[in-house]
Design an enzyme around this catalytic site. Structure first.
Site: not given
Lengths: 308, 308
Positions: A174, A202, A204-205, A225-226, A228
């Site tokens: 990210t 999909r 993500g966050d 960032t991680g 999600g």
């Protein structure tokens, strides 16, 4: 009195081990972070807005094939590139975001265009690309996004039959930036190419306001960032803001609690970059490493990868 | 001691004026809410889970062509039906959601399937429909979603060239449910057909965890309905949870502040239904009306439309 200007960026977090890096690769990553910081800082230093600084810094990271966003986006299961991005301004709480868009040179620019040129916050899929076309946002052919490195990751992931977060290391690809301008206005933006070999559309966050991206001049600007899914379920970005606003925590206290305690226990591996209304910057992560950097008025530009 | 069971539902909020309703229409809406409440309550009363109760109640509202979700979904600009839904369980903080899916009989069931059968939280677009097909989730032909009423709304909107929230009244068409079972576990779900004549793959707050939908056994379960863009920017559902957890407000205090003060000032027209860990239910809205109902153990089932 002139407000203190500041900018911070990240290029993803995860299992980034010194043992699997070369000095040359390290320097390339750091140079990429440094370029983004400098481009953003120059804008702030000339009295430009945090909105322009963040857009420019994230665009620079998107244009750099090293990072999983824009040009360097990973391949989906079907061999395409589906990108997500979001941007939010802390003065007006306006926000724009896109999910699952293909062929967009700079998804962060498209997110900003959604914020500024539509009455909506979040647009998704092919229809969002049609909006980009209508608005004259830069589009690129699929070849632009074809990097040998990512292609090999995808082939490996296909062979192993699994969804990968970024590549064979457990890495959350990210990019993001937060900045504060001379008016004291905060802005946050995040952009990603998602997960290698991802299926089923999909999301993500990163493009989700309150999860991967949030900004509010009263509290903080934050880009995450991680992993999600955990960041969505924990509504991480807005949680940071609430810990400051409702619990009265400082930015540092809130990041320590949220990233190193709450998220850690929840299984939410990753990190975030954040900046508060006083111009304090915190770069916090519970993973092995996070590509990160900051440039705060009165201090030197710094970049780092591993735990200190 | 057995925990008190409770369920609440909504069928959208907005400018719902008594003057533009007939007694017959009123009774049809109320009967739809009542059916959803009864179906959900029966499950709770037999010791079933809030997850099953909420899934069943929202499915009933989705199956009722009166409400803008599932079968009664509005038409997009292109004459299709693109639906969004989310579900979250408060005990594990697991969540599932879908955005921009077509041909799904019960989007809330697909959201639950994402939660239970994938490692993801949010899936979008045609790829999410492929996931539904792989999982054996019920699909329907476009005719199933064709109701004359919605078709006329779309034709009118096309003629006027505008995006409409639900129909000629300013109405936010969404359905949702929150429930508490005998274990004291909370669940929330929201489902919507979005905005009439919508373009560009617009996604509202309904499928976004923390914005339109949130549940946490420590605080509350909440499902929102309103002008989605404002609900996203204000991260409404998680804000309610934070006001309870971090500010120590009661559910009633938090709803009064959030819906009647903060959102009102922000321009966020709409409302929410919420239920706390003690089994208290609050149905709060700052618009003219909200289709709503509740069935709490020890009290009678009630439904309402306008301000009391």
């Amino acid at each position: 009195m002139k407000e203190k200007i500041a900018i911070a960026v990240h290029g993803g977090a995860g299992t980034i081990l010194k043992s699997s890096m070369t000095l040359e690769k390290e320097q390339l990553y750091k140079a990429g972070l440094e370029e983004a910081l400098k481009l953003g800082y120059q804008i702030l230093d000339k009295g430009g807005s945090s909105l322009d600084a963040v857009t420019t810094a994230v665009s620079a990271l998107e244009n750099n094939p090293l990072f999983n966003a824009g040009r360097g986006s990973v391949f989906t299961h079907d061999g395409t590139h589906e990108m997500d991005a979001a941007i939010m301004r802390g003065d007006t709480l306006e926000a724009g975001a896109v999910a699952g868009v293909s062929g967009i040179k700079n998804p962060v620019v498209l997110a900003r265009t959604v914020m500024e040129q539509s009455e909506h916050v979040l647009l998704g899929g092919n229809e969002a690309v049609r909006f980009a076309f209508d608005q004259g946002v830069d589009l690129m052919e699929p070849e632009y996004f074809h990097t040998e490195f990512r292609h090999k990751q995808w082939q490996d992931a296909l062979a192993e039959g699994k969804v990968q977060l970024d590549h064979s290391d457990k890495k959350f690809g990210t990019v993001g930036a937060v900045a504060r301008d001379r008016n004291g206005s905060l802005v946050a933006a995040t952009s990603t190419g998602g997960m290698t070999n991802k299926r089923w559309g999909r999301i993500g966050d990163s493009p989700l306001i309150g999860c991967g991206t949030y900004a509010n001049d009263k509290t903080c600007a934050v880009s995450c960032t991680g992993h999600g899914e955990f960041f969505i379920r924990a509504v991480v970005a807005y949680d940071l803001s609430c810990l400051i606003e409702y619990k009265g925590m400082s930015l540092q206290e809130a990041c320590d609690f949220l990233v190193m305690d709450k998220l850690q226990k929840f299984g939410g591996e990753g990190g975030l970059i954040a900046l508060d209304k006083h111009g304090n910057v915190v770069l916090s992560f519970n993973s092995e490493g996070m590509y990160r950097g900051q440039y705060v008025e009165g201090s030197n530009l710094t970049t780092a990868i591993y735990r200190s």
